[in-house]
Scaffold this motif. Structure first.
Motif, mmCIF file in Angstrom:
data_model
loop_
_atom_site.group_PDB
_atom_site.id
_atom_site.type_symbol
_atom_site.label_atom_id
_atom_site.label_comp_id
_atom_site.label_asym_id
_atom_site.label_seq_id
_atom_site.Cartn_x
_atom_site.Cartn_y
_atom_site.Cartn_z
ATOM 1 N N GLU A 145 0.803 -1.338 -0.091
ATOM 2 C CA GLU A 145 0.150 0.025 0.140
ATOM 3 C C GLU A 145 0.983 1.303 -0.027
ATOM 4 O O GLU A 145 0.468 2.264 -0.948
ATOM 5 C CB GLU A 145 -0.799 0.082 1.124
ATOM 6 N N GLN A 146 1.897 1.342 0.865
ATOM 7 C CA GLN A 146 2.674 2.321 0.896
ATOM 8 C C GLN A 146 3.607 2.766 -0.547
ATOM 9 O O GLN A 146 3.984 3.657 -0.898
ATOM 10 C CB GLN A 146 3.942 2.399 2.068
ATOM 11 N N VAL A 147 3.950 1.182 -0.854
ATOM 12 C CA VAL A 147 4.750 1.481 -2.249
ATOM 13 C C VAL A 147 3.825 2.320 -3.284
ATOM 14 O O VAL A 147 4.177 3.112 -4.115
ATOM 15 C CB VAL A 147 5.339 0.065 -2.707
ATOM 16 N N THR A 148 2.545 1.419 -3.648
ATOM 17 C CA THR A 148 1.681 1.925 -4.349
ATOM 18 C C THR A 148 1.155 3.493 -4.231
ATOM 19 O O THR A 148 1.212 4.267 -5.180
ATOM 20 C CB THR A 148 0.404 1.308 -4.636
ATOM 21 N N SER A 149 1.009 3.860 -3.192
ATOM 22 C CA SER A 149 1.045 5.136 -2.668
ATOM 23 C C SER A 149 2.030 6.242 -3.480
ATOM 24 O O SER A 149 1.642 7.138 -3.761
ATOM 25 C CB SER A 149 1.068 5.596 -1.128
ATOM 26 N N TRP A 150 3.178 5.798 -3.071
ATOM 27 C CA TRP A 150 4.410 6.501 -3.558
ATOM 28 C C TRP A 150 4.267 6.579 -5.153
ATOM 29 O O TRP A 150 4.295 7.625 -5.858
ATOM 30 C CB TRP A 150 5.852 5.868 -2.923
ATOM 31 N N VAL A 151 4.107 5.536 -5.735
ATOM 32 C CA VAL A 151 4.103 5.357 -7.157
ATOM 33 C C VAL A 151 2.959 6.229 -7.815
ATOM 34 O O VAL A 151 3.076 7.043 -8.754
ATOM 35 C CB VAL A 151 4.014 3.922 -7.646
ATOM 36 N N MET A 152 1.819 6.183 -7.080
ATOM 37 C CA MET A 152 0.736 6.968 -7.461
ATOM 38 C C MET A 152 0.772 8.664 -7.524
ATOM 39 O O MET A 152 0.707 9.293 -8.390
ATOM 40 C CB MET A 152 -0.746 6.780 -6.925
ATOM 41 N N LYS A 153 1.348 9.089 -6.519
ATOM 42 C CA LYS A 153 1.978 10.298 -6.148
ATOM 43 C C LYS A 153 2.658 10.847 -7.270
ATOM 44 O O LYS A 153 2.689 11.836 -7.946
ATOM 45 C CB LYS A 153 2.243 10.412 -4.648
ATOM 46 N N GLN A 154 4.192 10.003 -7.444
ATOM 47 C CA GLN A 154 4.971 10.474 -8.378
ATOM 48 C C GLN A 154 4.497 10.379 -9.652
ATOM 49 O O GLN A 154 4.659 11.313 -10.433
ATOM 50 C CB GLN A 154 6.354 9.429 -8.135
ATOM 51 N N THR A 155 3.716 9.221 -10.031
ATOM 52 C CA THR A 155 3.319 9.393 -11.392
ATOM 53 C C THR A 155 2.465 10.280 -11.841
ATOM 54 O O THR A 155 2.315 10.823 -13.060
ATOM 55 C CB THR A 155 2.796 7.631 -11.857
ATOM 56 N N ILE A 156 1.552 10.523 -10.899
ATOM 57 C CA ILE A 156 0.449 11.582 -11.480
ATOM 58 C C ILE A 156 0.880 13.084 -11.448
ATOM 59 O O ILE A 156 0.736 13.786 -12.309
ATOM 60 C CB ILE A 156 -0.931 11.438 -10.298
ATOM 61 N N SER A 157 1.910 13.231 -10.468
ATOM 62 C CA SER A 157 2.575 14.479 -10.679
ATOM 63 C C SER A 157 3.365 14.664 -11.857
ATOM 64 O O SER A 157 3.402 15.506 -12.410
ATOM 65 C CB SER A 157 3.440 14.665 -9.353
ATOM 66 N N ASP A 158 3.998 13.391 -12.434
ATOM 67 C CA ASP A 158 4.852 13.403 -13.633
ATOM 68 C C ASP A 158 3.807 13.668 -14.790
ATOM 69 O O ASP A 158 3.983 14.603 -15.763
ATOM 70 C CB ASP A 158 5.669 12.168 -13.758
ATOM 71 N N LEU A 159 2.883 12.971 -14.708
ATOM 72 C CA LEU A 159 1.795 13.036 -15.794
ATOM 73 C C LEU A 159 1.099 14.525 -15.827
ATOM 74 O O LEU A 159 1.146 14.957 -17.110
ATOM 75 C CB LEU A 159 0.479 12.280 -15.686
ATOM 76 N N ALA A 160 1.062 15.032 -14.755
ATOM 77 C CA ALA A 160 0.610 16.796 -14.898
ATOM 78 C C ALA A 160 1.688 17.519 -15.366
ATOM 79 O O ALA A 160 1.347 18.238 -16.596
ATOM 80 C CB ALA A 160 0.211 16.988 -13.284
ATOM 81 N N TYR A 161 2.970 16.968 -15.388
ATOM 82 C CA TYR A 161 3.962 17.883 -15.681
ATOM 83 C C TYR A 161 3.958 17.808 -17.340
ATOM 84 O O TYR A 161 4.244 18.553 -18.181
ATOM 85 C CB TYR A 161 5.321 17.447 -15.222
ATOM 86 N N PHE A 162 3.995 16.500 -17.616
ATOM 87 C CA PHE A 162 3.897 15.986 -19.235
ATOM 88 C C PHE A 162 2.763 16.907 -19.924
ATOM 89 O O PHE A 162 2.727 17.393 -20.951
ATOM 90 C CB PHE A 162 3.688 14.540 -19.690
ATOM 91 N N ARG A 163 1.674 16.835 -19.308
ATOM 92 C CA ARG A 163 0.395 17.590 -19.891
ATOM 93 C C ARG A 163 0.637 19.126 -19.957
ATOM 94 O O ARG A 163 0.175 19.676 -21.054
ATOM 95 C CB ARG A 163 -0.956 17.197 -18.888
ATOM 96 N N GLU A 164 1.121 19.729 -18.990
ATOM 97 C CA GLU A 164 1.623 20.932 -18.871
ATOM 98 C C GLU A 164 2.489 21.138 -20.159
ATOM 99 O O GLU A 164 2.551 22.480 -20.723
ATOM 100 C CB GLU A 164 2.168 21.300 -17.587
ATOM 101 N N LYS A 165 3.433 20.509 -20.345
ATOM 102 C CA LYS A 165 4.143 20.869 -21.318
ATOM 103 C C LYS A 165 3.749 20.590 -22.823
ATOM 104 O O LYS A 165 4.506 20.609 -23.999
ATOM 105 C CB LYS A 165 5.436 19.724 -21.277
ATOM 106 N N GLY A 166 2.591 19.950 -22.932
ATOM 107 C CA GLY A 166 1.873 19.796 -24.327
ATOM 108 C C GLY A 166 1.576 18.560 -24.420
ATOM 109 O O GLY A 166 1.194 18.292 -25.743
ATOM 110 N N TYR A 167 1.920 17.668 -24.171
ATOM 111 C CA TYR A 167 2.340 16.089 -24.357
ATOM 112 C C TYR A 167 0.875 15.578 -24.146
ATOM 113 O O TYR A 167 0.041 15.670 -23.071
ATOM 114 C CB TYR A 167 3.350 15.357 -23.864
#
Ligand code: C2E
Ligand code: MG
Ligand code: MG
Ligand code: MG
Length: 282
Positions: A90-112
Motif C-alpha cells: 500500500e505504501q509503495v503504490t501510494s508513492w508510485v501514484m503520487k509520483q506518476t500523477i505528478s509527472d503526468l501533470a507535468y507532461f500535460r503542462e508541457k503539451g504532451y
C-alpha cells in the motif's frame, strides 16, 4: 560417499535458505526506510509505447526503480513481491501514484497528449482507501481518469475474482481504463476476459522476445491477435527488441508496441530529450 554427498547437499540447501531469508529481511528493512527517507532512493522511469497505425507515441508505462546504498539496484519484480508479502505494498503504490500523477501533470503542462500506464498489484485493486486516493490525486491535478491506464496482471484477477471485479467495474464507470498485463502467462482465456471491463491486453514479453525466429511464438501471437480482434480488444506487445518483430506485429494487426527497440525505460529528464529527437515523437 553417498552420505557425504547428501550431507553437503543438506548444508548447501540450508545455506541457500538462509541467504534467501537474509536477503528478504534486508529488502524489507531497507524498503521501509526508503519509503520514509528523503534520499530519493525510489524513482519512476517511463517506457514509450508506439501506436502501429500512426507510428507515434501514444502512452508511457510508469515503472518503479529502487537504488539502495546497502543493496544496490533491486529489481522491481523482486521487491514488489516482497512488499506484497510484508504488508508494504500500500505504501509503495501510494508513492508510485503520487509520483506518476505528478509527472503526468507535468507532461500535460508541457503539451504532451500521451497517456501514462501505471501498474497495480492484486492487493491494490482490493484496497478501497488506495483507489479513493487515486481519484483524489487526479482531481487535485485537474486530470481526468482517461489520462491514466491501469495495468493489472492476468493471474491476479483469476486468483481473487469477485471483489477485484466489483472494484474494476466501479473504476471503469468513473472513466478509468484497464489493461491485462503479462497476457498468456496465467490461466484465463480471452472468452473469460469478455466478462471483465478490460479494453486492452498486453501480450507477455516471453512470447515476443524471439518472435522473429520462433515459430511457436508466432502461432501463439497470431492466435491471440485474431481472437482479440473477435472480442474487440486492443493488443499491446511488450518486449519488442528488433525491427523484424515490429514488422511482423504490424502486419498481423497488433495495435501498440513497447520494447527496447523503441526505447528502454527513461527518467523524466531523459524522456524529454528522447521525445524531442525521436521519429516516434507526437
Ligand atoms: P511489467 O509491468 O510487465 O513491465 C514490463 C517489464 O518489461 C519492465 O521490467 C520493462 O523494463 C521490461 N521490458 C520492456 N521492454 C523490454 C524489452 O524489449 N526486452 C526486455 N527483456 N524487457 C523489456 P521492469 O521495469 O524490471 O519491471 C518488472 C515488473 O515489475 C513489471 O512488469 C511489473 O510487474 C513490476 N513493476 C514495475 N514497476 C511497478 C510499479 O510501479 N508497481 C507495481 N505494482 N509493479 C511494478
Ligand atoms: Mg506493466
Ligand atoms: Mg508484462
Ligand atoms: Mg509483470
Amino acid at each position: 560417499d553417498e552420505a557425504i554427498h547428501s550431507d553437503s547437499w543438506c548444508v548447501r540447501y540450508k545455506a541457500d535458505l538462509e541467504d534467501k531469508y537474509t536477503r528478504r529481511l534486508s529488502i524489507t528493512t531497507e524498503l521501509k526506510r526508503a519509503l520514509i527517507s528523503q534520499q530519493n532512493e525510489l524513482s519512476m522511469v517511463y517506457q514509450p509505447k508506439i501506436d502501429l497505425q500512426t507510428m507515434k507515441v501514444c502512452s508511457m508505462e510508469a515503472l518503479i526503480r529502487w537504488n539502495n546504498s546497502v543493496l544496490g539496484f533491486v529489481p522491481p519484480d523482486e521487491f514488489i513481491t516482497i512488499a506484497e508479502q510484508a504488508g508494504l505494498i500500500e505504501q509503495v503504490t501510494s508513492w508510485v501514484m503520487k509520483q506518476t500523477i505528478s509527472d503526468l501533470a507535468y507532461f500535460r503542462e508541457k503539451g504532451y497528449g500521451f497517456t501514462v500506464a501505471m501498474n497495480l498489484s492484486t492487493q491494490d485493486i482490493q484496497n478501497k482507501v488506495l483507489l479513493t486516493k487515486l481519484v483524489s490525486l487526479l482531481t487535485e491535478e485537474g486530470l481526468s481518469p482517461e489520462a491514466l491506464e491501469l495495468e493489472i496482471t492476468e493471474s491476479d484477477l483469476v486468483a481473487d475474482a469477485s471483489l477485484a471485479i466489483e472494484n474494476l467495474n466501479e473504476l471503469t464507470a468513473r472513466g478509468f481504463h484497464f489493461a491485462i498485463d503479462d497476457f498468456g502467462t496465467g490461466y484465463s482465456s480471452l472468452a473469460y476476459l469478455k466478462n471483465l471491463p478490460v479494453k486492452t491486453i498486453k501480450i507477455d514479453k516471453s512470447f515476443i522476445l524471439s518472435l522473429a525466429s520462433d515459430e511457436n511464438d508466432q502461432q501463439i501471437v497470431r492466435t491471440v491477435l485474431s481472437l482479440a480482434n473477435v472480442f474487440n480488444l486492443k493488443v499491446v506487445a511488450e518486449g519488442v527488441e528488433d525491427a523484424a518483430s515490429l514488422d511482423i506485429l504490424k502486419e498481423w494487426g497488433c495495435d501498440i508496441v513497447q520494447g527496447y527497440y523503441i526505447s528502454r525505460p527513461l527518467s523524466c529528464a531523459d524522456l524529454e530529450s528522447w521525445l524531442q529527437n525521436t521519429p516516434f515523437g507526437e
